[in-house]
Write a protein that holds these residues in place. Structure first.
Motif, mmCIF file in Angstrom:
data_model
loop_
_atom_site.group_PDB
_atom_site.id
_atom_site.type_symbol
_atom_site.label_atom_id
_atom_site.label_comp_id
_atom_site.label_asym_id
_atom_site.label_seq_id
_atom_site.Cartn_x
_atom_site.Cartn_y
_atom_site.Cartn_z
ATOM 1 N N THR A 415 0.802 -1.227 0.000
ATOM 2 C CA THR A 415 0.000 0.000 0.000
ATOM 3 C C THR A 415 0.838 1.282 0.000
ATOM 4 N N HIS A 416 2.137 1.190 0.242
ATOM 5 C CA HIS A 416 2.893 2.447 0.270
ATOM 6 C C HIS A 416 3.098 2.982 -1.152
ATOM 7 N N HIS A 417 3.539 4.244 -1.210
ATOM 8 C CA HIS A 417 3.659 4.915 -2.510
ATOM 9 C C HIS A 417 5.105 5.210 -2.872
ATOM 10 N N MET A 418 6.023 4.818 -2.013
ATOM 11 C CA MET A 418 7.438 5.019 -2.307
ATOM 12 C C MET A 418 7.863 3.996 -3.359
ATOM 13 N N ASN A 419 8.886 4.357 -4.117
ATOM 14 C CA ASN A 419 9.342 3.461 -5.176
ATOM 15 C C ASN A 419 10.340 2.450 -4.606
ATOM 16 N N MET A 420 9.799 1.523 -3.828
ATOM 17 C CA MET A 420 10.626 0.493 -3.196
ATOM 18 C C MET A 420 9.904 -0.835 -3.295
ATOM 19 N N ASP A 421 10.674 -1.912 -3.391
ATOM 20 C CA ASP A 421 10.060 -3.242 -3.512
ATOM 21 C C ASP A 421 9.893 -3.937 -2.160
ATOM 22 N N HIS A 422 10.102 -3.182 -1.086
ATOM 23 C CA HIS A 422 9.882 -3.714 0.252
ATOM 24 C C HIS A 422 9.613 -2.524 1.158
ATOM 25 N N SER A 423 9.186 -2.808 2.380
ATOM 26 C CA SER A 423 9.051 -1.727 3.364
ATOM 27 C C SER A 423 9.875 -2.076 4.580
ATOM 28 N N ALA A 424 10.621 -1.104 5.077
ATOM 29 C CA ALA A 424 11.368 -1.300 6.323
ATOM 30 C C ALA A 424 10.407 -1.384 7.505
ATOM 31 N N TRP A 425 9.137 -1.057 7.242
ATOM 32 C CA TRP A 425 8.126 -0.965 8.306
ATOM 33 C C TRP A 425 6.991 -1.938 8.062
ATOM 34 N N GLU A 426 7.246 -2.996 7.327
ATOM 35 C CA GLU A 426 6.199 -3.952 6.953
ATOM 36 C C GLU A 426 5.436 -4.430 8.195
ATOM 37 N N GLY A 427 4.111 -4.296 8.134
ATOM 38 C CA GLY A 427 3.285 -4.795 9.223
ATOM 39 C C GLY A 427 3.087 -3.829 10.380
ATOM 40 N N TYR A 428 3.786 -2.706 10.392
ATOM 41 C CA TYR A 428 3.593 -1.744 11.479
ATOM 42 C C TYR A 428 2.184 -1.171 11.437
ATOM 43 N N GLU A 429 1.555 -1.121 12.609
ATOM 44 C CA GLU A 429 0.205 -0.565 12.727
ATOM 45 C C GLU A 429 0.249 0.698 13.565
ATOM 46 N N ILE A 430 -0.355 1.741 13.056
ATOM 47 C CA ILE A 430 -0.377 3.012 13.787
ATOM 48 C C ILE A 430 -1.810 3.381 14.112
ATOM 49 N N ALA A 431 -2.028 3.818 15.348
ATOM 50 C CA ALA A 431 -3.366 4.233 15.768
ATOM 51 C C ALA A 431 -3.567 5.692 15.391
ATOM 52 N N GLY A 432 -3.791 5.938 14.113
ATOM 53 C CA GLY A 432 -3.978 7.296 13.605
ATOM 54 C C GLY A 432 -3.775 7.256 12.107
ATOM 55 N N LYS A 433 -4.273 8.283 11.416
ATOM 56 C CA LYS A 433 -4.167 8.234 9.950
ATOM 57 C C LYS A 433 -4.252 9.640 9.360
ATOM 58 N N VAL A 434 -3.417 9.869 8.366
ATOM 59 C CA VAL A 434 -3.524 11.098 7.581
ATOM 60 C C VAL A 434 -4.828 11.044 6.801
ATOM 61 N N ASP A 435 -5.660 12.071 6.971
ATOM 62 C CA ASP A 435 -6.975 12.052 6.340
ATOM 63 C C ASP A 435 -7.019 12.953 5.102
ATOM 64 N N THR A 436 -6.560 14.184 5.269
ATOM 65 C CA THR A 436 -6.600 15.153 4.171
ATOM 66 C C THR A 436 -5.297 15.945 4.197
ATOM 67 N N VAL A 437 -4.735 16.199 3.016
ATOM 68 C CA VAL A 437 -3.499 16.982 2.952
ATOM 69 C C VAL A 437 -3.710 18.150 1.986
ATOM 70 N N ILE A 438 -3.385 19.334 2.486
ATOM 71 C CA ILE A 438 -3.514 20.557 1.689
ATOM 72 C C ILE A 438 -2.117 21.141 1.504
ATOM 73 N N SER A 439 -1.758 21.416 0.266
ATOM 74 C CA SER A 439 -0.470 22.037 -0.029
ATOM 75 C C SER A 439 -0.715 23.374 -0.712
ATOM 76 N N ARG A 440 -0.276 24.447 -0.063
ATOM 77 C CA ARG A 440 -0.498 25.818 -0.576
ATOM 78 C C ARG A 440 -1.924 25.996 -1.091
#
Ligand SMILES: [Zn+2]
Ligand SMILES: [Zn+2]
Length: 469
Positions: A415-440
């Motif tokens: 599910t990540h968007h970085m151009n990598m074929d693995h995640s250093a954080w595979e399986g990590y669960e965070i109690a929180g989430k980015v919902d909306t991002v506004i740039s300028r």
């Protein structure tokens, strides 16, 4: 572009958490209202932020998009890396332009502008890496500060033959920085000593990834940190910022200098707060290569992680950056099969920093205010982007994240968007989430949907650090 009224949320900054509505006009924050006191109707869209934190967009002060390293290139481009950053609630990066040894500094900078121009999804700035300190590069420091909006310079006490500067070169650059107000950023590891340990390990047949960590012991980070702090004192307390600090004894050096009121600052990175020598770098077989980075992950049997969290609380550590420097496992990390010293150094986390630090709030290790300070406000102030970035205030750029503390984030390569074929954080669960991002003033992320575009991000000329007198 539509104007936006963010309604019903809790605005979080260094000053605390305050229920408030935020009006965005064009690219800027126009006004902050007590809940419900804002305009009722007008030329704006309403964003419902009920139950969410409204925080300034993240400022990641340490990334390496497309960095040439170890015979290959970091696998995120400015396009893929800044898009991934946006998904994770980061709206500004400061990347490192590179002067290779023997190259003209301005040519190295021009090459970085060429890589980034028109490619970035969020705003970006540069630090300058000096691959050699001589009369010409010292002159270039003045020119970059005066004309290019580049007010920080990274030097290396490690990587002899690649980026390394000796103590005399470091002192000269520090004296120049003392004169022109720039910040010296230091990769503080004793490279020549590390190279001896690496050679000896390889001669003993110790080739697995864990030996990357074992040949970069804490003592050699602490020694270099201490030496950098002493050299900066010889340069009349030149401003010094230790990058990617990972070890308790290095932190002790920084804390002691700060207790004396010195212009000494440090950052750490999410990997040092969570991951360890044994559990990740020491994974069976060649798997540990995913976590080869410098400074290295430290032992879970020592006090490092607890000390780093404490340092963040006490402000001995001012900033959390990622040192985002991703390499794919296949064909890139694999360059070091049979020889850990050939594994490209780096971990990719630009997408996860805001979440990983929010987990510190959930775990009771950081306050809500301190979370925002370490991921956005302080890096903006440290590197001359404040108050344009790093704060929700009238007149600041409308770089805003709505953060949902009741949702969850599960990190995975799927599910990540970085151009990598693995995640250093595979399986990590965070109690929180980015919902909306506004740039300028433009909504670029809404839930899982992406509305941004490359080329939206602009180059930021920086001023001097806010923290210097
Ligand atoms: Zn470094
Ligand atoms: Zn770095």
């Amino acid at each position: 572009m539509t104007n936006i009224l963010i309604k019903g949320g809790t605005v979080v900054g260094p000053q605390g958490a305050i229920p408030a509505d935020v009006l965005v006009i064009g690219e800027k924050i126009s006004a902050i209202f007590m809940p419900g006191d804002g305009p009722v109707e007008g030329d704006f869209e309403v964003l419902d932020a009920t139950g969410k934190y409204v925080i300034p967009g993240g400022v990641d002060a340490h990334t390496h998009m497309e960095l040439p390293f170890g015979g290959t290139f970091a696998s995120d481009t400015f396009d893929t890396g800044t898009r991934a950053a946006a998904f994770g609630g980061t709206t500004t990066i400061i990347d490192f332009a590179v002067q290779r040894t023997g190259e003209v500094v301005q040519d190295g900078l021009a090459a970085w502008h060429a890589k980034a121009a028109g490619e970035c999804h969020i705003d970006y700035a540069f630090h300058q890496i000096l691959g050699g300190v001589d009369d010409e590069s010292l002159k270039a420091m003045d020119q970059l500060v005066a004309d290019e909006g580049i007010t920080s310079f990274k030097l290396f006490m490690a990587y002899p033959g690649v980026f390394y500067s000796d103590d005399g070169q470091i002192l000269r650059a520090m004296q120049k920085a003392r004169d022109n107000g720039a910040m010296i950023m230091m990769h503080a590891e004793n490279g020549p000593a590390i190279d001896v340990l690496v050679k000896q390990a390889l001669e003993r047949g110790e080739t697995d990834p864990i030996h990357h960590g074992l040949t970069r012991p804490e003592a050699l980070e602490a020694e270099a940190t201490s030496r950098a702090i002493w050299l900066a004192s010889v340069a009349a307390d030149c401003p010094l910022y230790i990058v990617h600090l990972s070890a308790s004894k290095a932190l002790e050096q920084v804390a002691a200098a700060r207790d004396l009121g010195r212009n000494v600052f440090a950052e750490t990175c999410p990997q040092y707060l969570y991951l360890t020598l044994e559990d990740q770098l020491g994974a069976p077989g060649f798997e540990g290569a995913k976590w080869v980075c410098s400074t290295p992950l430290r032992s879970k049997h020592e006090s490092h992680r607890a000390d780093l969290w404490r340092g963040l609380r006490s402000n001995d550590l001012s900033v959390v950056s990622t040192d985002h420097c991703p390499f794919c496992f296949k064909d890139q990390k694999e360059l070091g099969i049979g020889d850990f010293s050939k594994i490209p150094n780096g971990i990719g986390s630009v997408e996860h920093r805001v979440d990983l630090l929010y987990q510190g709030v959930v775990d009771g290790k950081l306050s809500l205010s301190r979370w925002v300070e370490t991921i956005a406000t302080t890096p903006a102030r440290m590197f001359g982007l404040y108050p344009r970035k790093g704060v929700i205030a009238p007149g600041s750029d409308a770089d805003i994240v709505l953060y949902d503390p009741s949702a969850r984030t599960r990190i995975s390569v799927e599910t990540h968007h970085m151009n990598m074929d693995h995640s250093a954080w595979e399986g990590y669960e965070i109690a929180g989430k980015v919902d909306t991002v506004i740039s300028r003033g433009t909504v670029i992320v809404s839930g899982d949907a992406y509305h941004g575009r490359k080329g939206h991000g602009q180059y930021l000329r920086r001023g001097l650090s806010d923290y210097l007198v």
